[in-house]
Write an enzyme that holds these catalytic residues in place. Structure first.
Site, PDB file in Angstrom:
ATOM      1  N   HIS A   1       5.848   4.863  53.539  1.00  0.00           N
ATOM      2  CA  HIS A   1       7.281   4.747  53.280  1.00  0.00           C
ATOM      3  C   HIS A   1       7.595   4.956  51.808  1.00  0.00           C
ATOM      4  O   HIS A   1       8.645   5.478  51.460  1.00  0.00           O
ATOM      5  CB  HIS A   1       7.793   3.379  53.732  1.00  0.00           C
TER       6      HIS A   1
ATOM      7  N   ASP B   1       3.091   2.095  56.026  1.00  0.00           N
ATOM      8  CA  ASP B   1       4.207   1.504  55.283  1.00  0.00           C
ATOM      9  C   ASP B   1       4.057   1.956  53.830  1.00  0.00           C
ATOM     10  O   ASP B   1       3.666   3.096  53.591  1.00  0.00           O
ATOM     11  CB  ASP B   1       4.217  -0.021  55.426  1.00  0.00           C
TER      12      ASP B   1
END
Length: 516
Positions: free
Chosen positions: A286, A252
């Site tokens: 991300h 993430d």
């Protein structure tokens, strides 16, 4: 005689230092992971705390353990060759403890390393700690709404009957919240240094409501695929945070700054403030450094410098949505190299979730006074700024920046924006498009490469703009297109183009564009 006293003093000091170390194997921990060392480690921590503090030492070996709870004045030292393997049996993380999950105060599984209300704590060394997160990830991704609730979910329900929920409580009502790897709550003077961390169940390093936090020379590796929410470093509602020389590749965001979500975050009103992030390398993730979207307590006085992002989805990302409230302000980003960025190099988005427009109130978020400089980015999209109609992004500057991008810069619902010494080479669309903006200053914007069918600059419904000393290099076509009935007070001067390269559409009121 003097030599005698010096020797005695040396041995006294050596003995004192030796007494400060609490070798977990002396308290019953097995170095071959043949049995869980949870109780032995707890005994070592208790003995060190009883002596006023000390170092709980893990010599080279392989240890299997449940959660480790720290007390004041405790250092965990994981030596070279030492591996801590945290159990993936969910029952080992009971009883549930005070925690915070994505900006909401809850009682949930114990984090793997946990402390609450203590000071002067550290996790250091050259060893490796493993979270064995796959079983946690699989449970969350495999859970279907309506299936029978597990005993852990029922326990969560029992302990969280009266919690203050965010606007969208779906995750909280599901009631299975994975534990962060390292979560310290309400603590002071924290050091995490040198260790390698792998396969966290959830967020990896997550101090909450802490003061004076240092994370230095830490390596965090979580799988880029099928490891949901395994952010690297997430300091939330903390003050005086220092992150440096870290290497992060996760499933993430690499580093995320947060301060609570919606009403729970506004009720706490604890901003994230005084953070420095420097000399870090971010790979899979991300985002490289992300602020939000849980920023309801506010985020201010943040400096990000001398970092490399290579392969993240986005570089710098600041995100929020209606209903969060809170202010993000006084942010400085400088000396950054970005390569292989899959989406935007820089994004400031106030519509992270699509929520209907509403009157300005304490639920309305704000982004202001954000300065970015000395950045080189190879990316799909250069810069995307998207404010709210009722609350534009404001006071943003971009200085000495080079973008090699498929798409250029987009500004929407923004005001007091300054671009100075910026080069944008694009394959699709204009280098800069501003839509519904106020007070835009563009000085020395350059473009070596532009598509033949697009203007270099497109202004639509812009109120107040200065376009000066810009140079599209070899482009012989359209330099600036100006559209929109709300457009006014546009000055285009001293650019290396012909007047014919400036197109003013008919809906623009006469006299509102001045060419010099």
């Amino acid at each position: 005689m003097r030599f005698f006293f010096v020797v005695i003093a040396f041995f006294v000091c050596a003995l004192t230092d030796a007494q400060q170390y609490y070798d977990v194997t002396k308290f019953g921990a097995k170095k071959d992971s043949s049995a869980k060392a949870t109780a032995a480690i707890a005994r070592a921590v208790k003995a060190a705390a009883a002596a006023g503090g000390g170092t709980v030492y893990f010599p080279a070996g392989k240890y299997l353990t449940g959660p480790i709870h720290l007390k004041s004045n405790i250092t965990i030292l994981i030596d070279a060759g030492a591996e801590l393997h945290f159990s993936d049996h969910f029952d080992d993380y009971l009883p549930m403890v005070e925690s915070r999950y994505e900006g909401v105060d809850v009682t949930s599984f114990s984090p793997l390393f946990y402390a609450n209300g203590v000071e002067h704590i550290a996790i250091t060394g050259s060893g490796t700690i493993y979270g064995h997160g796959k079983k946690w990830w699989d449970f969350v991704e495999g859970y279907k709404e309506g299936q029978p609730r597990s005993k852990w979910q029922l326990e969560f329900d029992r302990l969280n009957k009266d919690i203050l929920l965010p606007d969208d409580p779906k995750q909280m009502k599901r009631g299975f919240l994975r534990p962060p790897f390292i979560q310290f709550m309400h603590c002071k003077n924290i050091l995490i240094q040198g260790i390698t961390i792998r396969n966290s169940p959830f967020w990896t390093i997550n101090p909450q409501f802490c003061d004076n936090v240092t994370v230095h020379a830490v390596t965090i590796i979580n799988p880029g695929q099928h490891a949901p929410n395994t952010d690297g470093i997430n300091p939330e509602s903390c003050r005086n945070v220092h992150i440096s020389d870290c290497h992060i590749s996760v499933g993430d965001d690499c580093i995320t700054i947060k301060s609570g979500k919606d009403a729970p975050g506004r009720a706490k009103a604890r901003p994230a403030e005084n953070y420095t992030i420097t000399n870090c390398t971010m790979l899979s993730g991300h985002g490289g450094v992300v602020i939000g979207s849980e920023m309801s307590g506010g985020v201010k006085k943040i400096v990000i410098s001398n970092c490399i992002f290579d392969g993240t989805d986005r570089g710098i990302r600041i995100k929020t949505t209606r209903g969060r409230g809170g202010v993000v302000e006084d942010i400085r980003v400088s000396n950054i190299v970005m390569k292989n960025i899959k989406e935007q190099a820089i994004v400031l988005d106030m519509e992270y979730a699509k929520v209907p427009e509403e009157p300005v109130s304490e639920r309305t978020p704000r982004f202001r006074n954000i300065r970015l400089s000395n950045i080189t980015a190879y990316t799909k999209e250069a810069l995307y700024i998207n404010g709210l109609k009722e609350m534009p992004v404001s006071e943003i500057s971009l200085n000495d920046v080079v973008f090699e991008a498929e798409r250029g810069i987009t500004l929407k619902n923004a005001e007091d924006i300054s671009l100075n010494n910026v080069r944008v080479n694009t394959q699709l669309g204009p280098a800069l498009k501003a839509d519904v903006a106020k007070r835009l200053s563009v000085i020395n914007l350059e473009a070596k490469q532009l598509p033949a069918d697009a203007p270099m600059i497109w202004l639509n419904d812009v109120k107040g703009a200065r376009i000066q000393d810009c140079w599209p290099f070899t482009k012989a076509g359209l330099f600036t297109r100006i559209t929109g009935p709300a457009t006014e007070k546009i000055v285009v001067k001293d650019n290396l183009v012909e007047d014919a390269a400036i197109q003013i559409d008919p809906e623009v009121k006469a006299g509102e564009v001045i060419k010099r």
